[in-house]
Motif scaffolding. Structure first.
Motif, short mmCIF file in Angstrom:
data_model
loop_
_atom_site.label_atom_id
_atom_site.label_comp_id
_atom_site.label_asym_id
_atom_site.label_seq_id
_atom_site.Cartn_x
_atom_site.Cartn_y
_atom_site.Cartn_z
N THR A 128 -7.56 -4.31 -6.83
CA THR A 128 -7.64 -2.60 -6.66
C THR A 128 -8.24 -2.45 -5.26
O THR A 128 -8.97 -3.05 -4.64
CB THR A 128 -8.26 -2.18 -7.77
N PHE A 129 -7.59 -1.13 -4.84
CA PHE A 129 -8.10 -0.71 -3.82
C PHE A 129 -8.64 0.82 -3.94
O PHE A 129 -8.55 1.49 -2.96
CB PHE A 129 -6.60 -0.35 -2.82
N LEU A 167 0.75 -1.19 0.19
CA LEU A 167 0.00 0.06 0.24
C LEU A 167 0.97 1.36 0.01
O LEU A 167 0.44 2.18 -0.81
CB LEU A 167 -0.90 0.07 1.03
N ASP A 168 2.04 1.24 1.04
CA ASP A 168 2.96 2.44 0.63
C ASP A 168 3.55 2.53 -0.36
O ASP A 168 3.58 3.66 -1.17
CB ASP A 168 3.91 2.43 2.08
N ASP A 179 -3.73 6.01 -0.08
CA ASP A 179 -4.08 6.75 1.17
C ASP A 179 -4.54 5.87 2.19
O ASP A 179 -5.90 5.42 2.15
CB ASP A 179 -4.93 7.83 0.98
N LYS A 180 -3.70 5.27 3.14
CA LYS A 180 -4.27 4.33 4.14
C LYS A 180 -5.17 4.92 4.95
O LYS A 180 -6.22 4.08 5.62
CB LYS A 180 -2.91 3.83 4.91
N GLY A 181 -5.31 6.26 5.52
CA GLY A 181 -6.18 6.82 6.21
C GLY A 181 -7.47 6.83 5.63
O GLY A 181 -8.64 6.40 6.23
N ALA A 182 -7.52 7.05 4.40
CA ALA A 182 -8.89 7.04 3.56
C ALA A 182 -9.32 5.77 3.36
O ALA A 182 -10.57 5.47 3.66
CB ALA A 182 -8.96 7.80 2.37
N LEU A 183 -8.53 4.75 3.58
CA LEU A 183 -8.81 3.22 3.11
C LEU A 183 -9.49 2.83 4.26
O LEU A 183 -10.48 2.03 4.36
CB LEU A 183 -7.60 2.23 2.73
N THR A 185 1.44 3.49 14.65
CA THR A 185 2.17 4.10 13.53
C THR A 185 1.36 3.63 12.13
O THR A 185 2.07 4.09 11.27
CB THR A 185 3.74 3.11 13.43
N CYS A 186 0.54 2.89 12.13
CA CYS A 186 -0.13 2.60 11.01
C CYS A 186 -1.73 2.92 10.93
O CYS A 186 -2.25 2.85 11.99
CB CYS A 186 0.10 1.21 10.60
#
Length: 389
Positions: free
Chosen positions: A272-273, A21-22, A27-31, A309-310
């Motif tokens: 897909t994400f 993902l990185d 955008d892991k926050g939006a995900l 952290t994530c």
């Protein structure tokens, strides 16, 4: 991917989910928000503003006060920088690649000049699992002897010369990431590192040849300068932080990361994400079940430390608990349990037989049975105690 994310990734190299993902810039926050498990950490807008204000104060007057603060902490007997002696090269360039090349050239020129120089928000790159990551330290100081020091500016207070150890540790890990990237630049300025980024090395060499300069030697100091507010004021104070341990760990962990291409190749076709946002880019329309299934196609390595952290940690914790994985209890517990990977397997091993039976040969199982027997004995002595469920 910034240094904070990279330090967290290096601390958990077994997490293929975060690496992918990185590396893909998701955008892991939006995900996490779309999955119904929003992240519960991060700085407030007020904290960001306070941090920016403090950094601007630290770097005022062309960074002369910052360099003098560094010189005071070094205590190496060298001459302090005089008025107007600190150079501040312009690092403006189009795009991250351009800024990276401009930073390399500025570092070379400042090293050759043999004086003090302050690079404000330079940009360096680092290869992470086969994908380039562009990193932006708060500042880098070039010393007259050709050495470089990473400057990390934080808004948390340093009271009586000490700060929160957890926050200092996080700052040290970030500084180690910057140091590792700068070591790569230093190797190209001196003798290009074999097997390094040939394109970037050629670009730096071409610019240097046009300047008609001889090769120089450069090195990165393994002590970063951590600058924080003094006590609870807005006045800066600083301490040197040795990052050699964090540097060794980061280098080793990054070397262990699976290449992103290998992770992506193992995904089902069409994975897909994409959140399928509305036209205004605000509201995700993709079904949660479908998005969850896409995320679950990539293995995660959850540990309680991920919560700080994530952005996806809350989602991963929920899935880990639902699967009964012992990782949810912490890496220490997971290490002690050996081949027992689920809570059900642990309980079965503990309750399968009495502790006075012959040893099974599995230290974890024997220890669990002994612990279960001791607990049963303790509960028997207190009938009013609630039995384990």
């Amino acid at each position: 991917m910034d240094a904070r994310a990279l330090a967290a990734l290096a601390a958990n190299p077994g997490c293929r989910r975060r690496a992918l993902l990185d590396g893909a810039g998701v955008d892991k926050g939006a995900l996490a928000q779309a999955l119904g498990a929003p992240a519960n950490f991060g700085q407030s807008q007020f904290a960001h503003q306070r941090g920016n204000s403090f950094e601007a104060r630290v770097k005022a007057d062309g960074g002369a006060d910052l360099v003098r603060l560094l010189h005071e902490r070094l205590r190496d007997g060298s001459e302090p920088p005089g008025p107007g002696a600190v150079a501040t090269p312009d690092l403006t360039a189009p795009g991250p690649q351009g800024r990276t090349a401009r930073t390399a050239l500025a570092l070379r020129e400042a090293t050759e000049a043999g004086g003090w120089a302050l690079l404000d928000h330079p940009m360096v790159s680092l290869d992470v699992a086969g994908s380039p990551a562009f990193l932006e330290p708060d500042a880098v100081v070039v010393h007259p002897d050709g050495s470089w020091t990473v400057i990390e500016i934080k808004s948390f207070p340093m009271v009586d010369g000490s700060a929160d150890p957890a926050k200092v540790g996080a700052a040290a890990r970030q500084s180690a990431v910057y140091t590792l990237a700068l070591e790569r630049v230093a190797s190209m300025i001196g003798e290009p590192e074999e097997g390094g980024d040939a394109a970037e090395a050629a670009e730096v060499a071409e610019v240097a040849s046009r300047a008609d300069r001889a090769p120089v030697r450069a090195r990165v100091r393994h002590q970063a300068l951590l600058v924080c507010p003094k006590d609870f004021s807005n006045l800066p104070t600083a301490e040197l932080v040795d990052v050699r341990k964090q540097l060794a760990v980061t280098r080793r962990q990054l070397d262990r990361l699976t290449r992103i291409e290998e992770i992506a190749a193992a995904l089902p076709e069409g994975t897909t994400f994409d959140l399928r946002l509305t036209d205004d880019g605000q509201i995700p329309t993709r079904p949660v079940e479908e998005l969850t299934a896409a995320v679950d196609t990539v293995d995660a390595a959850y540990a309680p430390e991920c919560l700080s952290t994530c952005e996806l940690a809350a989602h991963c914790r929920t899935r880990s608990r639902a699967a009964g994985q012992v990782e949810a209890l912490g890496r220490g517990v997971r290490g002690e349990l050996g081949g027992l990977t689920t809570v059900d397997a642990v309980l079965t091993a503990a309750m399968h037989g009495p502790a006075d039976e012959a040893p099974t040969g599995d230290p974890a199982v024997d220890a669990l049975r002994r612990a279960a027997a001791l607990r049963a004995e303790a509960l028997a002595s207190r009938p009013e105690a609630v039995a384990c469920r």
